[in-house]
Design an enzyme around this catalytic site. Sequence first.
Site, short mmCIF file in Angstrom:
data_model
loop_
_atom_site.label_atom_id
_atom_site.label_comp_id
_atom_site.label_asym_id
_atom_site.label_seq_id
_atom_site.Cartn_x
_atom_site.Cartn_y
_atom_site.Cartn_z
N CYS A 21 8.90 -37.01 -5.94
CA CYS A 21 8.31 -37.76 -6.42
C CYS A 21 7.48 -37.21 -4.78
O CYS A 21 5.78 -38.16 -5.07
CB CYS A 21 8.37 -39.52 -6.02
SG CYS A 21 8.91 -40.33 -5.12
N HIS A 59 -15.65 -8.32 1.01
CA HIS A 59 -14.66 -9.26 1.41
C HIS A 59 -15.92 -9.85 1.51
O HIS A 59 -14.31 -11.07 0.89
CB HIS A 59 -15.42 -8.86 3.02
CG HIS A 59 -14.06 -9.79 4.01
ND1 HIS A 59 -14.51 -10.91 4.29
CD2 HIS A 59 -12.82 -9.60 4.55
CE1 HIS A 59 -13.20 -11.56 4.94
NE2 HIS A 59 -12.88 -10.64 4.76
N LYS A 117 0.81 -1.25 -0.18
CA LYS A 117 0.05 0.72 0.02
C LYS A 117 0.73 1.36 0.26
O LYS A 117 0.53 2.50 -0.88
CB LYS A 117 -1.00 -0.20 0.96
CG LYS A 117 -1.71 1.68 1.03
CD LYS A 117 -2.69 1.11 2.51
CE LYS A 117 -4.01 0.30 2.34
NZ LYS A 117 -4.02 -1.17 2.73
N TYR A 159 13.32 -34.34 -12.84
CA TYR A 159 12.35 -33.88 -12.60
C TYR A 159 11.46 -33.58 -11.20
O TYR A 159 12.06 -34.50 -10.83
CB TYR A 159 11.30 -35.08 -13.42
CG TYR A 159 11.63 -36.78 -13.26
CD1 TYR A 159 10.85 -36.83 -11.48
CD2 TYR A 159 12.82 -37.19 -12.69
CE1 TYR A 159 11.00 -38.22 -11.20
CE2 TYR A 159 13.05 -38.23 -12.22
CZ TYR A 159 11.87 -38.77 -11.43
OH TYR A 159 12.05 -39.86 -10.37
N ARG A 204 -3.02 -1.99 -6.28
CA ARG A 204 -2.09 -3.24 -6.37
C ARG A 204 -2.72 -4.43 -7.18
O ARG A 204 -4.25 -4.17 -8.05
CB ARG A 204 -2.76 -4.24 -4.58
CG ARG A 204 -4.46 -3.96 -4.66
CD ARG A 204 -4.54 -4.17 -3.21
NE ARG A 204 -5.73 -5.33 -2.93
CZ ARG A 204 -6.23 -4.86 -1.50
NH1 ARG A 204 -5.10 -4.77 -0.27
NH2 ARG A 204 -7.61 -5.26 -1.47
N GLY A 218 -8.03 -7.42 4.15
CA GLY A 218 -9.09 -7.20 4.88
C GLY A 218 -8.32 -8.33 6.10
O GLY A 218 -8.92 -8.28 7.46
N SER A 220 15.31 -40.84 -6.58
CA SER A 220 13.93 -39.66 -6.21
C SER A 220 14.20 -39.54 -4.86
O SER A 220 13.97 -40.79 -4.40
CB SER A 220 13.03 -40.69 -6.91
OG SER A 220 11.73 -40.12 -6.95
N MET A 250 -5.70 -7.14 8.40
CA MET A 250 -5.36 -6.56 9.73
C MET A 250 -5.78 -4.65 9.55
O MET A 250 -7.25 -5.21 9.25
CB MET A 250 -3.40 -5.60 9.22
CG MET A 250 -2.64 -7.47 9.12
SD MET A 250 -1.29 -6.58 8.99
CE MET A 250 -1.08 -6.38 6.83
N ARG A 267 -3.29 3.21 7.99
CA ARG A 267 -4.22 1.92 7.09
C ARG A 267 -2.36 0.60 7.63
O ARG A 267 -1.23 1.75 7.54
CB ARG A 267 -4.45 1.77 5.52
CG ARG A 267 -4.96 3.11 6.29
CD ARG A 267 -6.05 3.18 4.03
NE ARG A 267 -6.36 4.26 4.25
CZ ARG A 267 -7.82 3.90 3.69
NH1 ARG A 267 -8.41 2.55 3.70
NH2 ARG A 267 -8.59 4.71 3.25
N GLY A 282 11.79 -38.49 -1.22
CA GLY A 282 10.46 -38.84 -1.27
C GLY A 282 10.97 -38.31 -0.21
O GLY A 282 10.74 -38.52 1.42
N THR A 283 10.31 -36.69 -0.62
CA THR A 283 10.33 -35.90 0.93
C THR A 283 9.06 -36.38 2.19
O THR A 283 9.40 -35.49 2.95
CB THR A 283 10.07 -34.83 -0.12
OG1 THR A 283 8.59 -34.59 -1.13
CG2 THR A 283 11.15 -34.23 -0.89
N ARG A 289 3.75 -46.66 -6.81
CA ARG A 289 2.85 -47.38 -5.95
C ARG A 289 2.89 -48.74 -5.54
O ARG A 289 0.99 -49.02 -6.17
CB ARG A 289 2.36 -46.34 -4.71
CG ARG A 289 2.92 -45.28 -4.22
CD ARG A 289 1.74 -44.08 -3.18
NE ARG A 289 2.66 -42.78 -2.61
CZ ARG A 289 1.64 -41.88 -3.44
NH1 ARG A 289 1.14 -41.95 -4.92
NH2 ARG A 289 2.64 -40.81 -3.34
N ARG A 344 8.13 -48.61 -7.67
CA ARG A 344 8.85 -48.44 -6.34
C ARG A 344 8.02 -50.01 -6.72
O ARG A 344 6.52 -50.23 -6.16
CB ARG A 344 7.56 -47.81 -5.33
CG ARG A 344 8.53 -47.23 -3.96
CD ARG A 344 8.40 -46.96 -3.40
NE ARG A 344 7.33 -46.76 -2.60
CZ ARG A 344 6.60 -45.80 -1.29
NH1 ARG A 344 6.90 -44.55 -1.73
NH2 ARG A 344 5.20 -45.38 -1.54
#
Length: 877
Positions: free
Chosen positions: A835, A467, A38, A855, A351, A116, A768, A118, A107, A770-771, A573, A629
């Site tokens: 993955c 809103h 703003k 990838y 904005r 909206g 690969s 804050m 503001r 696996g997170t 899987r 897998r």
Amino acid sequence: MISSSSVAKASRPDISSDKLIYAFDEADKSMKDLLGGKGANLCEMTKIGVPVPYGFTITTEVCHDFLELEDYPEGFAAQLEEKLTQLETRTGKKLGDSESPLLVSVRSGAAVSMPGMMDTILNLGLNDKTVEALATKTGNARFAYDSYRRFVQMYSDVVLAVKRELLEEELEKMKEEKKVKLDTDLSADDWKKLIVIFKEIVKKESGHDFPESPLQQLKFAVEAVFKSWNNERAIAYRRMNKIADLRGTAVTIQAMVFGNMGEDSGTGVAFTRNPSTGEKEFYGEFLMNAQGEDVVAGIRTPMDICELEKINKSAFDELIAVKDNLEKHYKNMQDIEFTIEQGKLFLLQTRNGKRTAHAAIRTAVEMVNEGLLTKEEALLQIDANSLNQLLHPYIKKSVERQVIAKGLPASPGAASGKIVFCSETAVDMAEQGEKVILVRKETSPEDISGMHAAQGVLTARGGMTSHAAVVARGMGKCCVAGCTDIMVNASAKKLLIGEMVINEGDIVTLDGSTGEVMMGELEMQDPELSEDFKTVMEWADEVRTLQIRTNADNPHDCEVALGFGAEGIGLCRTEHMFFEEDRIDLVRKMILAKNSEERSKPLEKLLAIQRGDFEGIFKVMEGKALTIRLLDPPLHEFLPHENAQIEKLALSMDISRDELCGMISKLDEVNPMLGHRGCRLGITFPEIYEMQVKAIIEAANAVAFDGIVEIEIPLVGMASELKYLRKIVEKVIEEYDVKFEYKIGTMIEVPRACITADEIAKYADFFSFGTNDLTQMCFGFSRDDIGKFLPDYLDKGVLELDPMGSIDQKGVGRLMEFCVELGRKTKPDLEIGICGEQGGDPESVEFCHKLGLDYVSCSPYRVPIARLAAAQAALRK
């Protein structure tokens, strides 16, 4: 008139660590981190000649220091006094003056737009003395006392924490007493009486008199806006939108201009294009004789922006010119707030407009066609996560509609659910798996959590820029606003439409594209993707370097993913296939077998079934790469736990129930996620992995598969594990005349694997990540139990974001960096991908691009998101 060239020639603003406050003519749009969106945009508009009431902005650094130290940095008081004096000089008015009082707005404004969330205070500087001066100077007592009561209401709510309902109830009583419907029908004397009542309530509730000193009002207002950075709705909004690492909110103090001075004054909110559809049309609403909160809060139903031309053509024409030039200057759809004071136009904000994914796609393509943007700039303007909205279902065209009410089509899409009347109920029911529709008279920022939990939102009041409408569009939620056909009785938990009574828990369907409300749950159908969407995806594919694969376990999911542009399977899987009804008992018999010989019979039958599964997938994915897998989860997950299932299995195995229960009990583990699973199963029961590899080879040969099969061994933490199992896999493969390309690799999900990746890479053709598991092991969190304490971590600021939703780059990310570096040190051309579910998270995709992965793989419906995010990552780099 706005000129882009004038900005290009202007010198850069002075950014000093000692400078805590910037006047509007001392900065520009590049300073969002310091001045918030703003404040920075008000400076920019001032610089390019847009009519903006003068003011100044207190930096986000001051907010950070105040919240951390509960005090202002050295020199703040002197700089504030200096800027106030400068503002008084520019306006010819003085704060607290008995003849020409200066009134200001206070503001909030963060670096990332949080509409909206804050707090804002208008008309600050009014007291019993200055209100009389304002009435005398303007010759308009009604306007002066209307402004004063608004200030008392807002200040009491924001600064003094007096419940707004207490004051609103008195206002409604006054209107009933006077037999009027609108606030504008009340007189100056009515407002005077109400102000006295308001102040009595304030003293009773807060224990203090309402402050008369304008300087004291300002001091406490600034502090309240700073503190609103940490209110519940702001924290929830940041969490939902993954907003982190910001220093707080800036505070903008600006000379007031008044839209409530009479019928020649007004206020409005508008978009330079339609934020729902993207159509190039001036879109917005306004009210005459009103202030800004009247429009966005839905207190009065506003008028369409084009009606302004009939009321004040001069102001309308100027507004058209300003909005056109702002869009050209920012090269983006703009969301603007304006006030007309006695015929004169002022801009209070601009904005980048929040928009639906449909609108974002259409706007991007049309702005490129108009020559306003390049393809690359257009791609960067689209929120990748928002593409999820394009996959929302809509009501099937053949379904008969029994419309019970109609409002404004505030946010497109369709949704069905049980109606609820408060946000807390919406959240509670959603957490229990219920689909809900949040119904309110009008929403307020406190409803943010309920709106997020609900399938859709229905309000009795408010317009297309209320809103409810703005927030719902930003969330991608269906919304019908300003539905005057309905009467909401929240306390009784009832919705009234004429003589029809709908109770909490009853099911309704909303169509946010038409504004229609219908009883019951209507049948939905999948969306159709537009030509503009296809165009944007083509642009993305031209610039991205990351390949996009999908996580899919059956032919249907593969077809869906290919339709969305997937280039292969990054995770199949195999255990998901084992849960099908026609084979689960075979799996259970295999698990409970006492020896290899006993295990061979169910394995032989499972081989035929798995071979059929893989044939279906290979046929769909012809010519692509597939990562399959081998069995990963602990064996107890496949076993029955209900008495009826145990009895059935015992009977089929010709053993007693007690004997079966004993066998199941032996397989139970204290911590199964760290127990007997993944490669550990393959080492203990090699015949299981042998069966799966046979099924893969036979299926690929049977359909003459012409792609790449990647056989993935899960949960490897030591090179010796992979070395052992690779030999077993290769031995099986040697039994066949393999007619396709194959690779053998591993999923990286154990921290030890990351820091010994150079050793593991000797036996791997690919990695690969696996997170999901890598994250829980890195943090020491259990995915199954994190829900017990994660809300406290987030609420108390211990964590800013859920680490399971996006890659934790400081911890998990560092492990990934080690792994990539070490793995490619051993094998420079080692293929590496990801993955986990984070493969469809835009921030995680960008991180994977920076790491140099080959990838990312994600669920089918997130493939378009990953394609766009990968393109954006390439462009940003």
